[in-house]
Motif scaffolding. Sequence first.
Motif, mmCIF file in Angstrom:
data_model
loop_
_atom_site.group_PDB
_atom_site.id
_atom_site.type_symbol
_atom_site.label_atom_id
_atom_site.label_comp_id
_atom_site.label_asym_id
_atom_site.label_seq_id
_atom_site.Cartn_x
_atom_site.Cartn_y
_atom_site.Cartn_z
ATOM 1 N N THR A 94 -32.570 7.822 -17.097
ATOM 2 C CA THR A 94 -33.478 8.942 -17.354
ATOM 3 C C THR A 94 -33.941 8.981 -18.795
ATOM 4 O OG1 THR A 94 -33.705 11.360 -17.187
ATOM 5 C CG2 THR A 94 -31.552 10.496 -17.862
ATOM 6 N N ILE A 95 -35.092 9.622 -19.000
ATOM 7 C CA ILE A 95 -35.593 9.817 -20.366
ATOM 8 C C ILE A 95 -35.260 11.218 -20.871
ATOM 9 C CG2 ILE A 95 -37.423 8.088 -20.223
ATOM 10 C CD1 ILE A 95 -38.369 11.711 -19.903
ATOM 11 N N THR A 204 -27.588 6.389 -3.505
ATOM 12 C CA THR A 204 -26.811 5.843 -4.624
ATOM 13 C C THR A 204 -27.673 5.808 -5.885
ATOM 14 O OG1 THR A 204 -27.298 3.523 -4.023
ATOM 15 C CG2 THR A 204 -25.278 4.492 -3.150
ATOM 16 N N GLY A 205 -28.298 6.965 -6.162
ATOM 17 C CA GLY A 205 -29.205 7.063 -7.300
ATOM 18 C C GLY A 205 -28.559 7.632 -8.546
ATOM 19 N N GLY A 206 -28.072 8.863 -8.474
ATOM 20 C CA GLY A 206 -27.314 9.390 -9.590
ATOM 21 C C GLY A 206 -28.033 10.306 -10.551
ATOM 22 N N PHE A 207 -29.282 10.718 -10.254
ATOM 23 C CA PHE A 207 -29.893 11.742 -11.104
ATOM 24 C C PHE A 207 -29.062 13.012 -11.000
ATOM 25 C CE2 PHE A 207 -34.512 10.047 -11.029
ATOM 26 C CZ PHE A 207 -34.354 9.535 -12.306
ATOM 27 N N SER A 208 -28.621 13.529 -12.130
ATOM 28 C CA SER A 208 -27.851 14.766 -12.131
ATOM 29 C C SER A 208 -28.758 15.932 -12.462
ATOM 30 C CB SER A 208 -26.717 14.690 -13.152
ATOM 31 O OG SER A 208 -26.003 15.903 -13.199
ATOM 32 N N ILE A 209 -28.536 17.071 -11.814
ATOM 33 C CA ILE A 209 -29.333 18.262 -12.095
ATOM 34 C C ILE A 209 -28.663 19.137 -13.145
ATOM 35 C CG2 ILE A 209 -30.402 18.287 -9.815
ATOM 36 C CD1 ILE A 209 -28.392 20.485 -9.037
ATOM 37 N N GLY A 428 -28.033 2.876 -13.699
ATOM 38 C CA GLY A 428 -28.363 4.100 -14.431
ATOM 39 C C GLY A 428 -27.782 4.090 -15.822
ATOM 40 N N PRO A 429 -26.561 4.601 -16.005
ATOM 41 C CA PRO A 429 -25.989 4.621 -17.354
ATOM 42 C C PRO A 429 -25.411 3.283 -17.753
ATOM 43 C CG PRO A 429 -24.461 5.631 -15.812
ATOM 44 C CD PRO A 429 -25.721 5.323 -15.036
ATOM 45 N N GLY A 430 -25.497 2.990 -19.044
ATOM 46 C CA GLY A 430 -24.851 1.807 -19.597
ATOM 47 C C GLY A 430 -23.779 2.233 -20.575
ATOM 48 N N LEU A 431 -23.781 1.625 -21.764
ATOM 49 C CA LEU A 431 -22.825 1.977 -22.804
ATOM 50 C C LEU A 431 -23.571 2.287 -24.099
ATOM 51 C CD1 LEU A 431 -20.090 -0.774 -22.209
ATOM 52 C CD2 LEU A 431 -20.032 1.600 -21.427
ATOM 53 N N ASP A 432 -22.840 2.871 -25.040
ATOM 54 C CA ASP A 432 -23.360 3.233 -26.357
ATOM 55 C C ASP A 432 -24.515 4.241 -26.214
ATOM 56 O OD1 ASP A 432 -22.762 2.656 -29.177
ATOM 57 O OD2 ASP A 432 -24.852 2.021 -29.265
ATOM 58 N N GLY A 435 -25.297 5.381 -22.689
ATOM 59 C CA GLY A 435 -24.106 5.714 -21.925
ATOM 60 C C GLY A 435 -24.293 6.957 -21.072
ATOM 61 N N PRO A 436 -23.206 7.439 -20.456
ATOM 62 C CA PRO A 436 -23.291 8.587 -19.541
ATOM 63 C C PRO A 436 -23.866 9.850 -20.170
ATOM 64 C CG PRO A 436 -21.188 7.481 -19.299
ATOM 65 C CD PRO A 436 -21.846 6.863 -20.481
ATOM 66 N N VAL A 437 -23.715 10.003 -21.493
ATOM 67 C CA VAL A 437 -24.262 11.193 -22.158
ATOM 68 C C VAL A 437 -25.525 10.861 -22.954
ATOM 69 C CG1 VAL A 437 -22.029 12.337 -22.287
ATOM 70 C CG2 VAL A 437 -22.749 10.868 -24.166
ATOM 71 N N GLY A 438 -26.020 9.633 -22.820
ATOM 72 C CA GLY A 438 -27.226 9.228 -23.530
ATOM 73 C C GLY A 438 -28.443 9.227 -22.630
ATOM 74 N N SER A 439 -29.528 8.632 -23.110
ATOM 75 C CA SER A 439 -30.745 8.515 -22.305
ATOM 76 C C SER A 439 -31.539 7.310 -22.789
ATOM 77 C CB SER A 439 -31.599 9.789 -22.397
ATOM 78 O OG SER A 439 -32.406 9.770 -23.556
#
Length: 476
Positions: A94-95, A204-209, A428-432, A435-439
């Motif tokens: 996501t952006i 198996t997409g993973g967009f979180s609301i 979807g998410p990678g690292l650094d 990552g899960p809290v990045g975009s």
Amino acid sequence: MLVPTLTAVVYAEWQTLGGIIASMGACFLVGAFFLMGKVKNDAVYAKEGMVIVASSWVALSLFGALPFFLTREIPSYIDALFEAVSGFTTTGATIFTGEGTADGYLALPKSLLMWRSFTHWVGGMGVLVFIMAFLPLSGARNMHIMKAESPGPIVGKLVPKVRTTAKILYAIYFVLTVLEFLFLLVGKMPVFDALNTAFATAGTGGFSIKTDGFAGYSPYLQWVVIVFMLLFSINFNSYFLILCKKVKDAFNLEVRVFLGIVLTAIVIITINVYTTACELYSYTVGEAVRHTAFSVASVISTTGFATENFDLWPAFSKTVLVMIMFVGACAGSTGGGIKVSRIVVLYKGATHEMKRVLHPKQVKKISMDGHIVENEVVRNTNAYLVAFIMLFVVSLLLVSLDPAVAAVSNNAIVTNFTAVAATINNIGPGLDAVGPVGSFAFYSPLSKLVLIFDMLAGRLELFPMLVLLAPSTWRK
């Protein structure tokens, strides 16, 4: 687009509704224009099937971006296209940078949050597979389209008629989605959240609301999502075989290997996370198992949900997660990645060649589940791996030219490598920084276009998109 339209009406988002209706109007006008033409030759072979699928997904993405762009919630069309492609290809990158509302939802109208999640559900099983259930095409023509869109090295019919196969696949897909929705409601998840979560998990997409991903939900709800992420990662043929009371055939080699990888990854990462002092987390055994199981299921299914920022976990745990990023789910599922069946074929092919070196006169075929693996399948698997590596390398080199990465990343190589891995494998998410809290918002428009192509190529198993770009495809 009726789903976001109805959502806008329910939540009285009248300003957003105008942009969605305008998007529907654009679809209608362009569709009507193309219907005016007459087709001189309607023969569909392998090449035509790939071109139909690739060009349809490009068109789907271009129009799917309009609700974001015309409502001005995403002012840049490239960013809107990135979000739409990420949705339809079930990537989940996501952006959006995590800005939220007072109640914890992402700072988007409810109708567009629903549109993001619904694109996952639409793209999960395959748009054209759904259409084939209703199109009056012959079986041979349908089969070339299904092969071009369905994930995995081997695509077959469950029953003699392709249209019936498409209906069976979508019936299983629909039932599993409804079951997850009901289990989420039992856990007292709000209806809006449950719908979005079911759509995103099924594809198996993973967009979180929510701005905190899945961290704010109860352990019960997290376990429900873990189970369904894994269920949607298994070949849908297995469910059909179970319905036909062929349980032994349903748990074939690919399914057993997939479950073995999942269990092994959960065990070794849990031990590593629990015994190593993490930077921010101090887990109980139960919490370590739950967060590890969620992250492993999310990554190997290529869903991309997160309960914790696994970028802060020990290096060993992150390495294992990156490895299973490339493995991915089973063929014939809604998951991405190289696919477990290809990994098995590549492994068997390598051991077969070693045995041939030791015993040149021995005649022995590669087999899986008691069936001979045809040379064409082995050749296609090897070609896929070569194409995958080449596309990965070229994409990584192009993205590495982006100077914007250095401004937001502590380790640009890790950011770029996992960004390409996450998009080409539809994770979807990678690292650094990604990552899960990045975009992915910081990337330049050129880098985003490269990653958009990777998402489409990864979802369509590379070759349809590569064939679409090949000059020889368009020669008479």
